[in-house]
Design a protein around this motif. Sequence first.
Motif, PDB file in Angstrom:
ATOM      1  N   GLY A   1      11.430   4.965  11.283  1.00 47.38           N
ATOM      2  CA  GLY A   1      11.597   4.220  12.524  1.00 47.38           C
ATOM      3  C   GLY A   1      11.541   5.092  13.764  1.00 47.38           C
ATOM      4  N   VAL A   2      11.433   6.415  13.588  1.00 50.66           N
ATOM      5  CA  VAL A   2      11.254   7.326  14.726  1.00 50.66           C
ATOM      6  C   VAL A   2       9.777   7.709  14.765  1.00 50.66           C
ATOM      7  CG1 VAL A   2      11.885   9.530  15.767  1.00 50.66           C
ATOM      8  CG2 VAL A   2      13.604   8.206  14.531  1.00 50.66           C
ATOM      9  N   PHE A   3       9.061   7.151  15.723  1.00 49.19           N
ATOM     10  CA  PHE A   3       7.630   7.384  15.831  1.00 49.19           C
ATOM     11  C   PHE A   3       7.419   8.578  16.759  1.00 49.19           C
ATOM     12  CE2 PHE A   3       8.463   2.888  15.204  1.00 49.19           C
ATOM     13  CZ  PHE A   3       7.771   2.655  14.027  1.00 49.19           C
TER      14      PHE A   3
ATOM     15  N   TYR B   1       0.811  -1.218   0.000  1.00 52.50           N
ATOM     16  CA  TYR B   1       0.000   0.000   0.000  1.00 52.50           C
ATOM     17  C   TYR B   1       0.848   1.273   0.000  1.00 52.50           C
ATOM     18  CZ  TYR B   1      -4.181  -2.770   0.837  1.00 52.50           C
ATOM     19  OH  TYR B   1      -5.225  -3.654   0.717  1.00 52.50           O
ATOM     20  N   GLY B   2       2.172   1.109   0.029  1.00 50.40           N
ATOM     21  CA  GLY B   2       3.038   2.286   0.023  1.00 50.40           C
ATOM     22  C   GLY B   2       2.903   3.124   1.280  1.00 50.40           C
ATOM     23  N   LYS B   3       2.654   2.460   2.406  1.00 48.00           N
ATOM     24  CA  LYS B   3       2.453   3.177   3.675  1.00 48.00           C
ATOM     25  C   LYS B   3       3.793   3.591   4.261  1.00 48.00           C
ATOM     26  CE  LYS B   3       0.237   4.517   7.467  1.00 48.00           C
ATOM     27  NZ  LYS B   3       1.375   5.222   8.072  1.00 48.00           N
ATOM     28  N   SER B   4       3.960   4.894   4.499  1.00 45.74           N
ATOM     29  CA  SER B   4       5.196   5.408   5.086  1.00 45.74           C
ATOM     30  C   SER B   4       5.126   5.312   6.606  1.00 45.74           C
ATOM     31  CB  SER B   4       5.409   6.866   4.670  1.00 45.74           C
ATOM     32  OG  SER B   4       6.464   7.440   5.404  1.00 45.74           O
ATOM     33  N   LEU B   5       6.284   5.177   7.221  1.00 41.67           N
ATOM     34  CA  LEU B   5       6.364   5.199   8.684  1.00 41.67           C
ATOM     35  C   LEU B   5       6.730   6.586   9.201  1.00 41.67           C
ATOM     36  CD1 LEU B   5       8.147   1.811   9.446  1.00 41.67           C
ATOM     37  CD2 LEU B   5       5.723   2.376   9.673  1.00 41.67           C
ATOM     38  N   ARG B   6       6.644   7.571   8.323  1.00 43.12           N
ATOM     39  CA  ARG B   6       6.930   8.931   8.735  1.00 43.12           C
ATOM     40  C   ARG B   6       5.674   9.584   9.303  1.00 43.12           C
ATOM     41  NH1 ARG B   6      11.485  11.333   6.444  1.00 43.12           N
ATOM     42  NH2 ARG B   6      10.462  13.342   6.561  1.00 43.12           N
ATOM     43  N   GLY B   7       5.839  10.791   9.782  1.00 48.62           N
ATOM     44  CA  GLY B   7       4.711  11.519  10.332  1.00 48.62           C
ATOM     45  C   GLY B   7       4.579  11.284  11.824  1.00 48.62           C
TER      46      GLY B   7
ATOM     47  N   VAL C   1      10.218   5.553  20.114  1.00 49.12           N
ATOM     48  CA  VAL C   1       9.136   6.533  20.240  1.00 49.12           C
ATOM     49  C   VAL C   1       9.743   7.811  20.802  1.00 49.12           C
ATOM     50  CG1 VAL C   1       6.988   7.119  21.423  1.00 49.12           C
ATOM     51  CG2 VAL C   1       7.326   4.808  20.543  1.00 49.12           C
ATOM     52  N   LEU C   2       9.594   8.885  20.061  1.00 45.04           N
ATOM     53  CA  LEU C   2      10.067  10.194  20.507  1.00 45.04           C
ATOM     54  C   LEU C   2       8.845  10.988  20.939  1.00 45.04           C
ATOM     55  CD1 LEU C   2      12.378  12.211  20.840  1.00 45.04           C
ATOM     56  CD2 LEU C   2      12.020  12.901  18.468  1.00 45.04           C
TER      57      LEU C   2
END
Length: 414
Positions: A271-273, A163-169, A230-231
């Motif tokens: 990888g930085v949530f 689905y092209g889901k990014s882990l950014r944001g 997790v930040l």
Amino acid sequence: MGVNTTVIDALLAAVASQPDAHEVRLHLAGLLLLEGDATEAARHAGLVLAAIPDHQEAMIVARDAARALGDTDRVKAYERLLGMPATPFPTGAPDSTSRTAQTADGRERMSEGDGATGSGVTDEGPQSPQITLKDVGGMVEVKRRLDSAFLAPLRNPELRDYYGKSLRGGLLLYGPPGCGKTFIARALAGELGASFFSIGLSDVLDMWLGESERRLHEAFEEARRAAPCVLFLDEVDALGRKRSQLRESAGRNVINQLLAELDGVEAANDGVFVLAATNHPWDVDTALRRPGRLDRTVLVLPPDADARAAILTGALDGRPVSGVDVRRLAGRTDGFSGADLVHLCEVASERALQESIDTGRVRPIDTADFDGAAREVAGSTRPWFSVAHGYAIYANDGGQYDDLLAYIRKHRLL
């Protein structure tokens, strides 16, 4: 005798409803310092200084709080700004392994012993929470949003790629104080098995030009090195206040740096949530809520009856209790935050303890203790909803406060 806690509670409520009441906040910081809570005193003094950098009384309170916390570097910095000679620290206050290093402009800065690592932005460094989302009572909608934004894509890499889901944001948690925003951020880190970094204004704020931006950059760099992690940006309204509300350029520079870090200008944030929390989302700079930054918003509401029962059960765990109907108590505490419920249990415990001392007979906590405590402790969330209601009606751009408005109407809070 300590300061009456009701005075501190009243001042906390006042600054929560009027964040720009700087003199009230400064008075609160002084009382907290008298009570021995130097960390909170420093935070509130720092909020005043963020708005009025040359406020001398705030510098004095911040300096005294830094001295109580053993932070020699900050004490010296504040005394320079106040035009005072450096005050020697009591022998043994700093760690014996500490040493001083000079920065390029000749200022001394404390550094840890040979084994120190990390940026030093937070004293605790990365943490590894042992709690998970199963430990969070209620908050069904919040958990669902966390699952769709972070957990499901991470656990299903094939579907994420498909689905092209990014882990950014990032995700902005907002709601009344004391309702578990920090707790759920830690629980998410535990669920991911990831490190947890928490950044607040007091971790970043520095009186020297450019130093706050450097500290913020180092915090993000440390989080990137520890990914997945997790930040957590605590009280992001203080760190990222609307630039139109700031009178000094220093505050704007910090926000610009935060925007650059969220965009990953110099390094990828995969990888930085990023989770952020605020009690005042209307004060957060709109640029921070642009897609790719804190682009999703979740309302964290006061606990419902089931969640209140779970919180009360947890707060009473390990205490001697007799005849207390937790379900009945949960029904009587509608509108209480999680912090209010824990405080209610503390007050009930105090009543039982005091009677045990007075009579010489140890007894468990009973329903009468909670009845008495309920007359002293009131839910703290209604004043927040009174303020939030105006924003939900008159500043609801793009329907961002629709869920808040629906909750207020459903529960007839006004």
